[in-house]
Design an enzyme around this catalytic site. Sequence first.
Site, short mmCIF file in Angstrom:
data_model
loop_
_atom_site.label_atom_id
_atom_site.label_comp_id
_atom_site.label_asym_id
_atom_site.label_seq_id
_atom_site.Cartn_x
_atom_site.Cartn_y
_atom_site.Cartn_z
N GLY A 44 9.92 -1.23 -9.52
CA GLY A 44 9.51 0.12 -9.05
C GLY A 44 8.27 0.22 -8.30
O GLY A 44 7.55 -1.05 -8.26
N LYS A 45 8.07 1.19 -7.58
CA LYS A 45 6.82 1.00 -6.74
C LYS A 45 6.64 2.54 -6.41
O LYS A 45 7.61 3.48 -6.23
CB LYS A 45 6.84 0.42 -5.40
N GLY A 46 5.01 3.00 -6.27
CA GLY A 46 4.64 4.50 -5.75
C GLY A 46 3.80 4.41 -4.66
O GLY A 46 3.10 3.33 -4.62
N VAL A 61 9.83 4.88 -6.23
CA VAL A 61 11.06 4.25 -6.08
C VAL A 61 11.41 3.49 -7.26
O VAL A 61 10.60 2.53 -7.50
CB VAL A 61 11.18 3.65 -4.59
#
Length: 417
Positions: free
Chosen positions: A105-107, A60
């Site tokens: 962001g992040k995953g 995201v």
Amino acid sequence: MSRNRTPIEMAQLQFDQALEYCNIDPNIAVIMRNPKRELTVSLPIKMDDGSTRVFTGYRVQHSMACGPAKGGIRFHPGVTLDEVRALAMWMTWKCSVMDLPFGGGKGGVICNPKELSLGELERLSRRYAVEIAPLIGPLTDIPAPDVNTTPQIMDWISDTLSMLEGAKTVWPYITGKPTELGGSLGRDEATGRGVMITAMAALAARGVPTEGARVVVQGYGNAGSVSAYLLEEQGARIIAMSDSQGAIYHPHGLPVRDVMSYKQRTGPIVGYPTSKPISEAQLLALPCEVLIPAALENTITSENADDIQAQVVAEAANGPAIPEADAILEKKKISVIPDILCNAGGVTVSYLEWVQDMQGYWWERTEVNNRMAEIMTKSFAQVMTISQERKISLRLVAYVKAMMRVAKAIKVRGVFP
Ligand code: NAD
């Protein structure tokens, strides 16, 4: 009151609360409240027993207004899209409050890495890298480690991205890499070092010396253990600590590095000689100068916040206190160093790693640590000064500072097209 609120609902509530203190155009606020881009990927992996298992992963990007998205990748069975959304939003505020040239962001991948063989973990990491590759790049989105993701996993991802580019060297695509492969010295300790710097500054603001201060650490992974031994080096006493399997206590202090090697040998920290096993609830309620939640989200709730007897809560974890708990801690006049400031040492050194990778020139550990300390100390001082002047919480000030910068970036960029 809701322990069941999803992480993104919690992140948006924090956003809405801070928005009341910001002079942000509602047409800009509406952009900032939701993620910019979300990707869900399906990851078929050949398991060692010959079967194929399909994992789910996410990436995201919440905002790229201030620069490329920046944020870690989490491998955990509890990962959800909502959680990744919240973590991405927190990354936007974290990078912004630190004045880094990044968005958020992040995953995440829904998996339990402890149940995977090394080969399965490598195949999963590489397949995830391929699936999110269209979003990743040094000027678009730069991942990093988070819960259960190691420098080795960063290297598999980096190597896979390199292969996709025709075996070019792609060091600035990802941070938290091993130092042999474009990583920065000091990244391994960066988050804990930032926690130590901000916790000491918060104690100093209350006139409490670090020497002899009692510290309690919940969560004994990278963030928690490094914060613990660095504070111990500054003369603090680590009287209690916990991991996912239990908590231990010693009123005179536990020798942190020895507990770490005990954990490496045996697995859990419970059972460490001379320590007394205690419950998670008892750990949180111990009288101490500093409490460091360094595990996962939502561990400080409206049910247990009133029991907390710390003077300073240093949020090494992301989102450890739900907003209702935060209000209780504020009423109790506990200084809460918000996650976006407290644990920003990691992303700050990730930024320094990216800078070194982009210029192809690496600095000594002392230089990295000094630059990081300078950035952390400056941001903390700005937030603390406004908090003291206006008599509002450190979290609120940090959010307002972070959100105003992002709003300004969106305003000057304009809404495309
Ligand atoms: P990690 O995987 O190294 O460690 C997590 C630790 O928490 C483990 O020791 C685990 O046993 C423990 N834990 C899990 N559930 C627990 C529970 N209920 N009670 C007590 N302990 C529990 O992860 P990490 O990298 O140290 O991350 C921890 C937190 O810090 C996360 O919220 C993460 O987002 C945040 N954080 C980490 C970094 C970083 O650079 N590592 C940077 C910023 C924020």
